[in-house]
Design a protein around this motif. Structure first.
Motif, PDB file in Angstrom:
ATOM      1  N   LEU A 245     -12.893  32.794   4.261  1.00  0.00           N
ATOM      2  CA  LEU A 245     -11.925  32.924   5.223  1.00  0.00           C
ATOM      3  C   LEU A 245     -12.743  33.746   6.365  1.00  0.00           C
ATOM      4  O   LEU A 245     -12.253  33.860   7.583  1.00  0.00           O
ATOM      5  N   GLY A 246     -13.779  34.703   5.862  1.00  0.00           N
ATOM      6  CA  GLY A 246     -14.451  35.309   6.694  1.00  0.00           C
ATOM      7  C   GLY A 246     -15.355  34.663   7.796  1.00  0.00           C
ATOM      8  O   GLY A 246     -15.956  35.109   8.851  1.00  0.00           O
ATOM      9  N   ASP A 247     -15.776  33.392   7.368  1.00  0.00           N
ATOM     10  CA  ASP A 247     -16.774  32.438   8.116  1.00  0.00           C
ATOM     11  C   ASP A 247     -15.895  31.808   9.357  1.00  0.00           C
ATOM     12  O   ASP A 247     -15.630  30.570   8.942  1.00  0.00           O
ATOM     13  N   THR A 248     -15.518  32.541  10.307  1.00  0.00           N
ATOM     14  CA  THR A 248     -14.440  31.850  11.045  1.00  0.00           C
ATOM     15  C   THR A 248     -15.156  30.778  11.761  1.00  0.00           C
ATOM     16  O   THR A 248     -14.267  29.879  12.595  1.00  0.00           O
ATOM     17  N   LYS A 249     -16.462  30.371  11.810  1.00  0.00           N
ATOM     18  CA  LYS A 249     -16.797  29.288  12.354  1.00  0.00           C
ATOM     19  C   LYS A 249     -17.071  28.016  11.528  1.00  0.00           C
ATOM     20  O   LYS A 249     -17.364  27.035  11.917  1.00  0.00           O
TER      21      LYS A 249
ATOM     22  N   LYS B  60     -23.138  37.443   3.887  1.00  0.00           N
ATOM     23  CA  LYS B  60     -23.705  36.028   3.541  1.00  0.00           C
ATOM     24  C   LYS B  60     -22.710  35.366   2.550  1.00  0.00           C
ATOM     25  O   LYS B  60     -22.730  35.253   1.606  1.00  0.00           O
ATOM     26  N   ASN B  61     -21.673  34.458   3.524  1.00  0.00           N
ATOM     27  CA  ASN B  61     -20.567  33.812   2.682  1.00  0.00           C
ATOM     28  C   ASN B  61     -20.927  32.972   2.044  1.00  0.00           C
ATOM     29  O   ASN B  61     -20.380  32.699   0.720  1.00  0.00           O
ATOM     30  N   ALA B  62     -21.799  32.038   2.210  1.00  0.00           N
ATOM     31  CA  ALA B  62     -22.010  30.696   1.499  1.00  0.00           C
ATOM     32  C   ALA B  62     -22.583  31.199   0.258  1.00  0.00           C
ATOM     33  O   ALA B  62     -22.275  30.616  -0.896  1.00  0.00           O
ATOM     34  N   ARG B  63     -23.569  32.155   0.429  1.00  0.00           N
ATOM     35  CA  ARG B  63     -24.151  32.613  -1.010  1.00  0.00           C
ATOM     36  C   ARG B  63     -23.227  33.369  -1.932  1.00  0.00           C
ATOM     37  O   ARG B  63     -23.598  33.194  -3.066  1.00  0.00           O
ATOM     38  N   CYS B  64     -22.291  33.957  -1.320  1.00  0.00           N
ATOM     39  CA  CYS B  64     -21.324  34.657  -2.078  1.00  0.00           C
ATOM     40  C   CYS B  64     -20.447  33.607  -2.758  1.00  0.00           C
ATOM     41  O   CYS B  64     -20.182  33.685  -3.983  1.00  0.00           O
ATOM     42  N   LEU B  65     -20.169  32.562  -2.164  1.00  0.00           N
ATOM     43  CA  LEU B  65     -19.230  31.427  -2.806  1.00  0.00           C
ATOM     44  C   LEU B  65     -19.990  30.649  -3.866  1.00  0.00           C
ATOM     45  O   LEU B  65     -19.529  30.519  -5.015  1.00  0.00           O
ATOM     46  N   GLU B  66     -21.302  30.709  -3.941  1.00  0.00           N
ATOM     47  CA  GLU B  66     -22.211  30.180  -4.649  1.00  0.00           C
ATOM     48  C   GLU B  66     -22.220  30.992  -5.881  1.00  0.00           C
ATOM     49  O   GLU B  66     -22.129  30.638  -7.172  1.00  0.00           O
TER      50      GLU B  66
END
Length: 295
Positions: free
Chosen positions: A274-278, A236-242
């Motif tokens: 960087l893990g969200d390669t898309k 859940k990369n976006a939520r992680c950044l939040e």
């Protein structure tokens, strides 16, 4: 003061140990357990702390744990504590039959109303060990349900210490990892069922983290770091950044004592971005955190 100047007094050491155990303060619990055993070698609380926490070490001293377990049984400690140490010791020594001999009868156990937080945590760890050592997908639903029943009871307790809530979240996250491994090795039909269990546990983890953040977000950035890393692990990369962004806005982030945790937050953010390669903007999202790490 009584413990400091009364070198042989048991009562103040026992009170300090119980307080540390109820707060789930591992370092303080181990300290006072050792101090108390020096004057009261048969104290069941102290024996349980040293046996259970000793098994969490990277390289447990098995003979020492066995000695504590024997004394724990002789002291007639609560059955759930003895069972957890026995099962965990069997797991650590590769004794699968011994572990199952403890876990099998414990599956029908329930604690009496008003049971203390230490006993409830022992049952939680016992239930978690049961799930983590189960490889048959057909047996998992009931065992996960039993684990969730205990976990939710702990999470509902408004007086639960923040450290205990955090330990609870880490136990459940470890369970998720074991379930994910089972799912990856199961046939397609069984895999869906196990993945559903992972998602079900995730709901509990989210609820626990929300409670922990509400209770301690103004006093402890470690909770944000643990939560952000959990979100990264779950993809859940976006939520992680939040979560990282929210943590870095806290006044605590500017304190010198928070420097190591802040570095951890930036590192997790870089991995998540960087893990969200898309995501074509992933380098732009990672760059500010890399800059802060270099600084």
């Amino acid at each position: 003061e009584a413990a400091k100047y009364g070198k042989t007094l048991k009562a103040p050491r026992r009170e300090l140990l119980v307080a540390a155990m109820e707060q789930d303060d591992v370092a303080e619990s181990v300290h006072w357990a050792k101090d108390l055993l020096a004057v009261d070698p048969a104290d069941p609380d102290a024996l349980y702390v040293l046996a259970s926490e000793g098994l969490e070490d990277r390289a447990p001293v098995i003979p020492e744990v066995k000695r504590h377990l024997k004394a724990l049984e002789a002291a007639k400690a609560p059955a759930v504590r003895v069972a957890y140490v026995k099962a965990r010791l069997a797991q650590a020594t590769g004794d699968d039959a011994g572990r199952e001999a403890v876990l099998a009868p414990s599956r029908s156990w329930s604690l009496p109303e008003g049971a203390g937080p230490v006993d409830r945590s022992a049952l939680l760890r016992l239930r978690a060990l049961d799930v983590e050592t189960t490889t048959d997908p057909a047996r998992l639903p009931d065992r996960v349900k039993s684990l969730q029943t205990v976990a939710r009871a702990i999470a509902r307790d408004d007086e639960a210490a923040a450290a205990r809530v955090m330990r609870l979240s880490l136990v459940l996250e470890r369970v998720q990892k074991s379930l994910t491994t089972v799912a990856s090795q199961a046939d397609p039909a069984a895999r869906k069922g196990v993945e559903a269990l992972v998602d079900s546990v995730e709901e509990d983890v989210e609820a626990i983290f929300r409670k922990a953040l509400t209770a301690a977000s103004k006093t402890d950035l470690h909770i944000y770091l643990t939560y952000a890393d959990h979100l990264r692990y779950r993809g859940k990369n976006a939520r992680c950044l939040e979560a990282v962004s929210e943590a870095l806005k806290s006044p605590l982030a500017g304190l010198a004592t928070s420097a190591e945790v802040v570095m951890g937050l930036h590192a997790v953010a870089v991995e998540a971005a960087l893990g969200d390669t898309k995501d074509p903007a992933r380098f732009d999202k990672a760059a500010p955190h890399i800059k802060e790490l270099l600084a």
